[in-house]
Design a protein around this motif. Structure first.
Motif, PDB file in Angstrom:
ATOM      1  N   UNK A 116       0.829  -1.200   0.000  1.00 43.53           N
ATOM      2  CA  UNK A 116       0.000   0.000   0.000  1.00 43.53           C
ATOM      3  C   UNK A 116       0.864   1.252   0.000  1.00 43.53           C
ATOM      4  N   UNK A 117       1.950   1.222   0.778  1.00 42.50           N
ATOM      5  CA  UNK A 117       2.852   2.368   0.796  1.00 42.50           C
ATOM      6  C   UNK A 117       3.514   2.601  -0.543  1.00 42.50           C
ATOM      7  N   UNK A 118       3.937   1.537  -1.200  1.00 42.68           N
ATOM      8  CA  UNK A 118       4.581   1.663  -2.514  1.00 42.68           C
ATOM      9  C   UNK A 118       3.614   2.159  -3.567  1.00 42.68           C
ATOM     10  N   UNK A 123      -3.612   3.691   3.197  1.00 45.33           N
ATOM     11  CA  UNK A 123      -3.781   2.681   4.239  1.00 45.33           C
ATOM     12  C   UNK A 123      -2.758   2.898   5.348  1.00 45.33           C
ATOM     13  N   UNK A 124      -1.503   3.116   4.963  1.00 45.11           N
ATOM     14  CA  UNK A 124      -0.445   3.314   5.947  1.00 45.11           C
ATOM     15  C   UNK A 124      -0.712   4.548   6.803  1.00 45.11           C
ATOM     16  N   UNK A 125      -1.081   5.663   6.153  1.00 50.85           N
ATOM     17  CA  UNK A 125      -1.320   6.903   6.864  1.00 50.85           C
ATOM     18  C   UNK A 125      -2.445   6.757   7.869  1.00 50.85           C
ATOM     19  N   UNK A 126      -3.516   6.130   7.453  1.00 48.12           N
ATOM     20  CA  UNK A 126      -4.656   5.963   8.343  1.00 48.12           C
ATOM     21  C   UNK A 126      -4.297   5.083   9.539  1.00 48.12           C
ATOM     22  N   UNK A 127      -3.571   4.021   9.275  1.00 52.55           N
ATOM     23  CA  UNK A 127      -3.251   3.101  10.372  1.00 52.55           C
ATOM     24  C   UNK A 127      -2.254   3.738  11.332  1.00 52.55           C
ATOM     25  N   UNK A 128      -1.251   4.419  10.799  1.00 51.93           N
ATOM     26  CA  UNK A 128      -0.266   5.076  11.656  1.00 51.93           C
ATOM     27  C   UNK A 128      -0.932   6.152  12.510  1.00 51.93           C
TER      28      UNK A 128
END
Length: 237
Positions: A116-118, A123-128
């Motif tokens: 997702x980050x690549x 997704x990464x931003x929301x989870x972090x």
């Protein structure tokens, strides 16, 4: 009648959607989000329109994947137990990370997170943001409380960075296991204890220095923004 002559049981729409979602999770964890729904349908042995009967767009499908892999694994008890001051912070942290790593250290969770980050999905931003607001900020307050510092003063960037270092050290063990695939079993219990002890050892020094310095940077404000739908580029045919 021969039992083998019986027709396969017809799946309910809910069961079919659940199975499609499970296959999509497998697919995205192996192929990443560059893979289109046409290839997903081919691997499943179904037609592409059938996927869109249950998921209106690829973005809709990815949001369902996010909810299944990340949101559904989240436990509200994590934050609640971290803030129970009848036990030392160290005990609470070790208990938390033991449960947390059991939930996230698996192939689907780790690989989808990196894919997702690549791809540039959020997704990464929301989870972090979820981790930061609901876990790490409370940990900072609990550390202050145990050491006798004022928990009401604004959080400083240095102490926020310190708690992220602890969290990152624990998280890295999952990367080693599921991304780098080290040829031996990672000792998560040992890693958690080391990460927690390093955090506790440095906390007093870091918090004291940060609170004494009037020019010390404040940590970014907590967001507590309701999660939005994942933003996804139009599906490729």
């Amino acid at each position: 009648m021969n039992p083998s002559d019986k027709k396969p049981k017809r799946l309910s729409p809910e069961e079919r959607k659940r199975r499609l979602l499970e296959k999509a999770i497998d697919y995205f964890s192996e192929e990443g989000f560059e893979g289109g729904t046409r290839e997903l349908a081919r691997q499943l042995g179904i037609t592409q329109p059938l996927i869109y009967r249950y998921f209106s767009t690829k973005a809709d499908l990815i949001n369902e994947v996010y909810h299944a892999v990340y949101v559904s694994q989240w436990q509200e008890s994590w934050a609640q137990n971290l803030q129970k001051r009848d036990r030392p912070v160290r005990d609470r942290l070790i208990e938390f990370y033991d449960g947390y790593t059991n939930a996230i250290f698996n192939r689907h969770w780790m690989r989808i997170f990196f894919f997702a980050g690549l791809k540039g999905l959020d997704i990464n931003t929301r989870y972090i943001r979820r981790v930061s607001d609901h876990l790490l900020r409370p940990i900072c307050r609990e550390m202050r409380a145990e050491l006798g510092f004022d928990v009401e003063k604004p959080l400083r960037q240095a102490e926020f960075d310190l708690v992220w270092m602890m969290h990152g050290l624990v998280f890295y063990q999952g990367i080693r296991e599921h991304i780098y695939k080290v040829p031996y079993k990672v000792n998560h219990e040992f890693s958690i204890q080391i990460a927690v002890d390093m955090y506790i050892t440095k906390s007093r020094e870091v918090i004291e220095a940060a609170l004494k310095d009037p020019a010390a940077d404040l940590a970014p404000a907590a967001s507590f923004i309701p999660e939005q739908l994942v933003q996804v580029a139009p599906d490729r045919i």
